[in-house]
Scaffold this motif. Structure first.
Motif, PDB file in Angstrom:
ATOM      1  N   ILE A 311      24.816  -9.423   4.629  1.00 57.26           N
ATOM      2  CA  ILE A 311      24.472 -10.481   5.379  1.00 57.26           C
ATOM      3  C   ILE A 311      22.991 -10.074   5.975  1.00 57.26           C
ATOM      4  O   ILE A 311      22.485  -9.248   5.940  1.00 57.26           O
ATOM      5  N   ARG A 312      22.503 -11.204   6.721  1.00 56.77           N
ATOM      6  CA  ARG A 312      21.046 -11.068   7.167  1.00 56.77           C
ATOM      7  C   ARG A 312      21.233 -10.357   8.518  1.00 56.77           C
ATOM      8  O   ARG A 312      22.478 -10.220   9.286  1.00 56.77           O
ATOM      9  N   LEU A 313      20.058  -9.513   8.823  1.00 56.55           N
ATOM     10  CA  LEU A 313      20.047  -8.823  10.077  1.00 56.55           C
ATOM     11  C   LEU A 313      20.328  -9.707  11.139  1.00 56.55           C
ATOM     12  O   LEU A 313      20.775  -9.468  12.184  1.00 56.55           O
ATOM     13  N   TYR A 314      19.963 -11.060  11.256  1.00 54.11           N
ATOM     14  CA  TYR A 314      20.072 -12.079  12.361  1.00 54.11           C
ATOM     15  C   TYR A 314      21.461 -12.473  12.507  1.00 54.11           C
ATOM     16  O   TYR A 314      21.886 -12.613  13.517  1.00 54.11           O
ATOM     17  N   ASP A 315      22.379 -12.261  11.340  1.00 51.94           N
ATOM     18  CA  ASP A 315      23.959 -12.420  11.487  1.00 51.94           C
ATOM     19  C   ASP A 315      24.527 -11.385  12.366  1.00 51.94           C
ATOM     20  O   ASP A 315      25.879 -11.813  12.509  1.00 51.94           O
ATOM     21  N   LEU A 316      23.859 -10.401  12.649  1.00 50.72           N
ATOM     22  CA  LEU A 316      24.720  -9.492  13.606  1.00 50.72           C
ATOM     23  C   LEU A 316      24.857 -10.262  14.924  1.00 50.72           C
ATOM     24  O   LEU A 316      25.655 -10.018  15.811  1.00 50.72           O
ATOM     25  N   ARG A 317      23.946 -11.205  15.394  1.00 46.97           N
ATOM     26  CA  ARG A 317      23.653 -11.977  16.488  1.00 46.97           C
ATOM     27  C   ARG A 317      24.995 -12.884  16.313  1.00 46.97           C
ATOM     28  O   ARG A 317      25.787 -13.181  17.225  1.00 46.97           O
ATOM     29  N   HIS A 318      25.125 -13.512  15.174  1.00 49.99           N
ATOM     30  CA  HIS A 318      26.392 -14.512  14.893  1.00 49.99           C
ATOM     31  C   HIS A 318      27.821 -13.666  14.891  1.00 49.99           C
ATOM     32  O   HIS A 318      28.881 -14.123  15.484  1.00 49.99           O
ATOM     33  N   SER A 319      27.650 -12.300  14.559  1.00 52.35           N
ATOM     34  CA  SER A 319      28.869 -11.603  14.475  1.00 52.35           C
ATOM     35  C   SER A 319      29.589 -11.139  15.958  1.00 52.35           C
ATOM     36  O   SER A 319      30.482 -11.390  16.357  1.00 52.35           O
ATOM     37  N   ALA A 320      28.180 -10.929  16.976  1.00 51.03           N
ATOM     38  CA  ALA A 320      28.523 -10.647  18.245  1.00 51.03           C
ATOM     39  C   ALA A 320      29.402 -11.863  18.802  1.00 51.03           C
ATOM     40  O   ALA A 320      30.135 -11.741  19.730  1.00 51.03           O
ATOM     41  N   ALA A 321      28.657 -12.866  18.591  1.00 51.20           N
ATOM     42  CA  ALA A 321      29.346 -14.269  19.234  1.00 51.20           C
ATOM     43  C   ALA A 321      30.860 -14.397  18.697  1.00 51.20           C
ATOM     44  O   ALA A 321      31.692 -14.833  19.502  1.00 51.20           O
ATOM     45  N   THR A 322      30.781 -14.343  17.290  1.00 47.64           N
ATOM     46  CA  THR A 322      32.384 -14.751  16.720  1.00 47.64           C
ATOM     47  C   THR A 322      33.400 -13.679  17.239  1.00 47.64           C
ATOM     48  O   THR A 322      34.326 -14.161  17.676  1.00 47.64           O
ATOM     49  N   ILE A 323      32.862 -12.379  17.255  1.00 47.00           N
ATOM     50  CA  ILE A 323      33.929 -11.315  17.907  1.00 47.00           C
ATOM     51  C   ILE A 323      34.289 -11.539  19.250  1.00 47.00           C
ATOM     52  O   ILE A 323      35.497 -11.433  19.461  1.00 47.00           O
ATOM     53  N   ALA A 324      33.220 -11.913  19.900  1.00 46.11           N
ATOM     54  CA  ALA A 324      33.541 -12.187  21.471  1.00 46.11           C
ATOM     55  C   ALA A 324      34.567 -13.564  21.782  1.00 46.11           C
ATOM     56  O   ALA A 324      35.326 -13.509  22.459  1.00 46.11           O
ATOM     57  N   LEU A 325      34.115 -14.448  20.861  1.00 41.40           N
ATOM     58  CA  LEU A 325      35.020 -15.657  20.923  1.00 41.40           C
ATOM     59  C   LEU A 325      36.493 -15.284  20.588  1.00 41.40           C
ATOM     60  O   LEU A 325      37.336 -16.051  21.160  1.00 41.40           O
ATOM     61  N   ALA A 326      36.626 -14.815  19.503  1.00 43.01           N
ATOM     62  CA  ALA A 326      37.957 -14.496  19.014  1.00 43.01           C
ATOM     63  C   ALA A 326      38.666 -13.657  19.975  1.00 43.01           C
ATOM     64  O   ALA A 326      39.939 -13.514  19.902  1.00 43.01           O
ATOM     65  N   ALA A 327      37.825 -12.705  20.621  1.00 45.48           N
ATOM     66  CA  ALA A 327      38.517 -11.745  21.736  1.00 45.48           C
ATOM     67  C   ALA A 327      39.048 -12.762  23.039  1.00 45.48           C
ATOM     68  O   ALA A 327      39.485 -11.994  23.997  1.00 45.48           O
ATOM     69  N   GLY A 328      38.686 -13.982  22.839  1.00 49.71           N
ATOM     70  CA  GLY A 328      39.012 -14.759  24.228  1.00 49.71           C
ATOM     71  C   GLY A 328      38.074 -14.811  25.234  1.00 49.71           C
ATOM     72  O   GLY A 328      38.252 -15.417  26.305  1.00 49.71           O
ATOM     73  N   VAL A 329      36.604 -14.164  24.984  1.00 51.15           N
ATOM     74  CA  VAL A 329      35.900 -14.428  26.020  1.00 51.15           C
ATOM     75  C   VAL A 329      35.382 -16.005  26.149  1.00 51.15           C
ATOM     76  O   VAL A 329      35.288 -16.838  25.208  1.00 51.15           O
ATOM     77  N   SER A 330      35.182 -16.363  27.392  1.00 51.56           N
ATOM     78  CA  SER A 330      34.670 -17.808  27.609  1.00 51.56           C
ATOM     79  C   SER A 330      33.665 -18.152  26.742  1.00 51.56           C
ATOM     80  O   SER A 330      32.384 -17.396  26.967  1.00 51.56           O
ATOM     81  N   PRO A 331      33.460 -19.395  26.419  1.00 58.66           N
ATOM     82  CA  PRO A 331      32.244 -19.841  25.792  1.00 58.66           C
ATOM     83  C   PRO A 331      31.251 -19.750  26.448  1.00 58.66           C
ATOM     84  O   PRO A 331      30.116 -19.687  26.232  1.00 58.66           O
ATOM     85  N   LYS A 332      31.419 -20.429  27.775  1.00 58.38           N
ATOM     86  CA  LYS A 332      30.297 -20.360  28.783  1.00 58.38           C
ATOM     87  C   LYS A 332      29.806 -19.011  28.887  1.00 58.38           C
ATOM     88  O   LYS A 332      28.344 -18.937  28.852  1.00 58.38           O
ATOM     89  N   VAL A 333      30.389 -18.014  28.977  1.00 56.45           N
ATOM     90  CA  VAL A 333      29.941 -16.601  28.955  1.00 56.45           C
ATOM     91  C   VAL A 333      29.334 -16.217  27.754  1.00 56.45           C
ATOM     92  O   VAL A 333      27.998 -15.402  27.919  1.00 56.45           O
ATOM     93  N   VAL A 334      29.812 -16.680  26.631  1.00 57.96           N
ATOM     94  CA  VAL A 334      29.078 -16.364  25.244  1.00 57.96           C
ATOM     95  C   VAL A 334      27.671 -16.900  25.195  1.00 57.96           C
ATOM     96  O   VAL A 334      26.865 -16.268  24.773  1.00 57.96           O
ATOM     97  N   SER A 335      27.790 -18.220  25.786  1.00 58.70           N
ATOM     98  CA  SER A 335      26.514 -18.928  25.698  1.00 58.70           C
ATOM     99  C   SER A 335      25.439 -18.486  26.608  1.00 58.70           C
ATOM    100  O   SER A 335      24.324 -18.432  26.238  1.00 58.70           O
ATOM    101  N   GLU A 336      25.909 -17.872  27.817  1.00 57.60           N
ATOM    102  CA  GLU A 336      24.774 -17.309  28.679  1.00 57.60           C
ATOM    103  C   GLU A 336      24.375 -15.823  28.114  1.00 57.60           C
ATOM    104  O   GLU A 336      23.241 -15.553  28.154  1.00 57.60           O
TER     105      GLU A 336
END
Length: 374
Positions: A311-336
């Motif tokens: 994967i690309r180095l930038y995809d670690l950013r996507h990984s962080a967001a995906t894992i957080a959302l999958a863990a039930g973190v609010s989309p607003k918190v992830v967006s911030e």
């Protein structure tokens, strides 16, 4: 006797010289004219003269009928772009025009540009194998330049109006699963680049943001980090404003990341070998800032050694967001945390994570309503 404002002068069979008086030069006091040769019947020459006189009456500066697109772009970049955007952005605009627009359209008179000319340029870019994203970005920059020319009354008609750009296919987003992330962290921490990659995976920061992290950006008491950005411009490192105002944001650090950074700070050298790296958290072995390309190379090596998909180095950013959302973190918190312009953008970008979240939400509500009786 009053001087004629516009003239049609025969220059041969079906060949006409259109001459429009522009007044006297302020410095030399010499008369200035707009001259254009028209081939065809007399009515075409008359139509061109009428059009130009109409433009003059509407207040358009006929200077646009004299300068080339190259000359205009130079002026636009210097006076309209450079004062209001970051230096890197200005360089990007200039590079885009220099590579794709100037070679084919640069010598054209600004006022003589037509939508078909621009469309042909884009088609040649596609035939060269350039991506739809590159064509669309080029179009966005050129459209901005033309919009300014219209506001400066150098043009009456918009030469990019009606031009079609290719649809950009939505690329498949790649990210690490939770299990893959665990494997990656274990492999990364066995290398000198473990701490920076761990921060990238757990915070969702952009590479330019976590590579520009300074020790004073860390609030050890609150266990948060404040985001900045670092870029290499003209061979020198400099700290820049973040991508947008919302990108200058505090991010909560996980406790194990705080311990990792504390350990890194303890081991940090007291002397900086590179002035630009002063107080930087992450540096090369020689003490200089880490470039994104340098880190990406080692990142790919770690993926290969761990047996993980490329994967690309930038995809670690996507990984962080995906894992957080999958863990039930609010989309607003992830967006911030990601510094997105809006929560709607985050939801649209990571819509693939949301269906199972809706299943879980429905099950929880059902349990609350009927759990005691089912």
């Amino acid at each position: 006797m009053a001087r004629k404002v516009g003239q049609i002068i025969a220059r041969g069979d079906r060949r006409w010289l259109i001459r429009i008086y522009l007044g006297r030069d302020r410095e030399t006091n010499k008369r200035n004219y707009h001259n254009r040769t028209i081939h065809g019947p007399m009515r075409e020459a008359q139509a061109y003269l009428t059009k130009k006189l109409r433009e003059r009456d509407l207040g358009r500066d006929l200077e646009g009928a004299k300068i080339t697109l190259n000359e205009y772009l130079d002026r636009w970049l210097e006076t309209a772009v450079k004062p209001r955007v970051r230096e890197k952005t200005c360089q990007d605009y200039d590079g885009m025009m220099r590579r794709y627009i100037r070679p084919s359209l640069g010598e054209r008179v600004l006022a003589a540009m037509r939508p078909m000319d621009v469309q042909t340029t884009y088609q040649k870019m596609i035939e060269r194998g350039l991506s739809a994203r590159t064509v669309r970005y080029t179009h966005a920059v050129l459209k901005s330049a033309i919009r300014q020319a219209l506001q400066w009354r150098l043009l009456l008609e918009n030469p990019v109006a009606g031009v079609k750009v290719p649809q950009q296919p939505k690329g498949e987003m790649r990210s690490l699963t939770v299990e893959q992330a665990k494997t990656f962290v274990k492999a990364a921490l066995a290398t000198p680049h473990g701490p920076v990659l761990a921060v990238a995976l757990t915070t969702g920061m952009r590479p330019s943001e976590y590579l520009g992290l300074k020790w004073q950006d860390i609030d050890w008491a609150r266990q948060t980090v404040s985001v900045r950005s670092i870029r290499k411009i003209d061979g020198r490192w400099c700290f820049c404003d973040t991508k947008r105002s919302r990108s200058r944001r505090p991010i909560k650090l996980q406790r194990w990341i705080v311990l990792l950074l504390r350990e890194l700070q303890t081991r940090a050298s007291a002397h900086d070998l590179c002035p630009e790296a002063h107080d930087l958290v992450f540096r090369t072995s020689s003490g200089c800032p880490i470039s994104g390309d340098y880190l990406a190379k080692h990142f790919r090596s770690i993926l290969d050694l761990a047996g993980l998909p490329r994967i690309r180095l930038y995809d670690l950013r996507h990984s962080a967001a995906t894992i957080a959302l999958a863990a039930g973190v609010s989309p607003k918190v992830v967006s911030e945390q990601l510094g997105h312009a809006s929560t709607a953008f985050t939801l649209d970008t990571y819509a693939h994570v949301l269906p199972h979240m809706q299943d879980e939400a429905a099950a929880r509500v059902e349990a609350m309503l009927f759990g005691a009786t089912l």
